[in-house]
Design an enzyme around this catalytic site. Structure first.
Site, PDB file in Angstrom:
ATOM      1  N   HIS A  20      28.413   6.253   0.905  1.00  0.00           N
ATOM      2  CA  HIS A  20      27.710   7.428   0.406  1.00  0.00           C
ATOM      3  C   HIS A  20      26.687   7.045  -0.660  1.00  0.00           C
ATOM      4  O   HIS A  20      27.013   6.330  -1.599  1.00  0.00           O
ATOM      5  CB  HIS A  20      28.722   8.430  -0.158  1.00  0.00           C
ATOM      6  CG  HIS A  20      28.124   9.742  -0.519  1.00  0.00           C
ATOM      7  ND1 HIS A  20      28.530  10.441  -1.621  1.00  0.00           N
ATOM      8  CD2 HIS A  20      27.150  10.481   0.073  1.00  0.00           C
ATOM      9  CE1 HIS A  20      27.836  11.560  -1.697  1.00  0.00           C
ATOM     10  NE2 HIS A  20      26.988  11.605  -0.684  1.00  0.00           N
ATOM     11  N   ASP A  28       6.474  -0.135   6.335  1.00  0.00           N
ATOM     12  CA  ASP A  28       5.354  -0.646   7.110  1.00  0.00           C
ATOM     13  C   ASP A  28       5.294  -2.165   7.000  1.00  0.00           C
ATOM     14  O   ASP A  28       6.092  -2.781   6.288  1.00  0.00           O
ATOM     15  CB  ASP A  28       4.045   0.021   6.684  1.00  0.00           C
ATOM     16  CG  ASP A  28       3.684  -0.198   5.219  1.00  0.00           C
ATOM     17  OD1 ASP A  28       4.045  -1.253   4.640  1.00  0.00           O
ATOM     18  OD2 ASP A  28       3.031   0.686   4.640  1.00  0.00           O
ATOM     19  N   HIS A  98       3.753   5.575  -5.389  1.00  0.00           N
ATOM     20  CA  HIS A  98       4.074   4.395  -4.588  1.00  0.00           C
ATOM     21  C   HIS A  98       4.581   3.229  -5.440  1.00  0.00           C
ATOM     22  O   HIS A  98       5.496   2.509  -5.020  1.00  0.00           O
ATOM     23  CB  HIS A  98       2.856   3.958  -3.775  1.00  0.00           C
ATOM     24  CG  HIS A  98       3.121   2.828  -2.845  1.00  0.00           C
ATOM     25  ND1 HIS A  98       4.020   2.906  -1.808  1.00  0.00           N
ATOM     26  CD2 HIS A  98       2.618   1.571  -2.798  1.00  0.00           C
ATOM     27  CE1 HIS A  98       4.057   1.760  -1.157  1.00  0.00           C
ATOM     28  NE2 HIS A  98       3.216   0.932  -1.745  1.00  0.00           N
ATOM     29  N   TYR A 120       1.183   3.570   3.450  1.00  0.00           N
ATOM     30  CA  TYR A 120       2.291   4.297   2.836  1.00  0.00           C
ATOM     31  C   TYR A 120       3.344   4.768   3.838  1.00  0.00           C
ATOM     32  O   TYR A 120       4.106   5.697   3.553  1.00  0.00           O
ATOM     33  CB  TYR A 120       1.784   5.470   1.994  1.00  0.00           C
ATOM     34  CG  TYR A 120       0.801   5.035   0.939  1.00  0.00           C
ATOM     35  CD1 TYR A 120       1.240   4.354  -0.183  1.00  0.00           C
ATOM     36  CD2 TYR A 120      -0.555   5.287   1.081  1.00  0.00           C
ATOM     37  CE1 TYR A 120       0.339   3.925  -1.154  1.00  0.00           C
ATOM     38  CE2 TYR A 120      -1.473   4.864   0.121  1.00  0.00           C
ATOM     39  CZ  TYR A 120      -1.020   4.182  -0.989  1.00  0.00           C
ATOM     40  OH  TYR A 120      -1.902   3.763  -1.941  1.00  0.00           O
ATOM     41  N   ALA A 121       3.417   4.143   4.999  1.00  0.00           N
ATOM     42  CA  ALA A 121       4.420   4.496   6.010  1.00  0.00           C
ATOM     43  C   ALA A 121       5.744   3.841   5.638  1.00  0.00           C
ATOM     44  O   ALA A 121       6.150   2.829   6.211  1.00  0.00           O
ATOM     45  CB  ALA A 121       3.958   4.058   7.395  1.00  0.00           C
TER      46      ALA A 121
END
Length: 131
Positions: A20, A28, A98, A120-121
């Site tokens: 948990h 990316d 980011h 930013y993937a």
């Protein structure tokens, strides 16, 4: 042979070991992977595999409580952002800059590197529980 759609043995093993709130990053091709964090490198060439395909398949195997993304994803890559939000459905999504996202990757159990070249993937998935 395993019955589910996720065939990658290292990724399957990491998901099976999650507790948990443990974190799994799917990123990316350019996301830095911190020292000491397990790297599961799926990248074959630019665009292969796609980020969303890896997220989709991971969601089929993993109970996800919440997700964390970089706030830049919405403005820089709005199409991918919309597709990711749709894919995550009712899962809570939090955002942060980011640079702070990259710091958060240091506490992940593993980082999965895709062949995605869309800026930013990246997403951090927090493990939930089935009960």
């Amino acid at each position: 042979m395993k019955k589910g759609n996720l065939l990658n043995a290292p990724l399957t093993a990491v998901i099976a070991r999650l507790g948990h709130t443990d974190r799994l990053v799917i990123g990316d091709a350019g996301l830095p992977i911190p020292s000491g964090v397990e790297r599961i490198d799926l990248a074959v060439r630019p665009g292969l595999p796609h980020f969303l395909d890896v997220v989709r398949t991971t969601l089929e195997e993993m109970v996800v409580e919440k997700a964390l993304i970089a706030e830049e994803l919405e403005t820089v890559s709005p199409e991918l952002h919309g597709a990711l939000v749709e894919l995550l459905g009712d899962i809570e999504i939090r955002t942060l800059p980011h640079e702070e996202f990259k710091v958060e990757t240091k506490s992940a159990r593993a980082v999965v590197r895709t062949g995605e070249f869309t800026p930013y993937a990246n997403v951090i998935l927090y493990s939930g529980v089935v009960f």
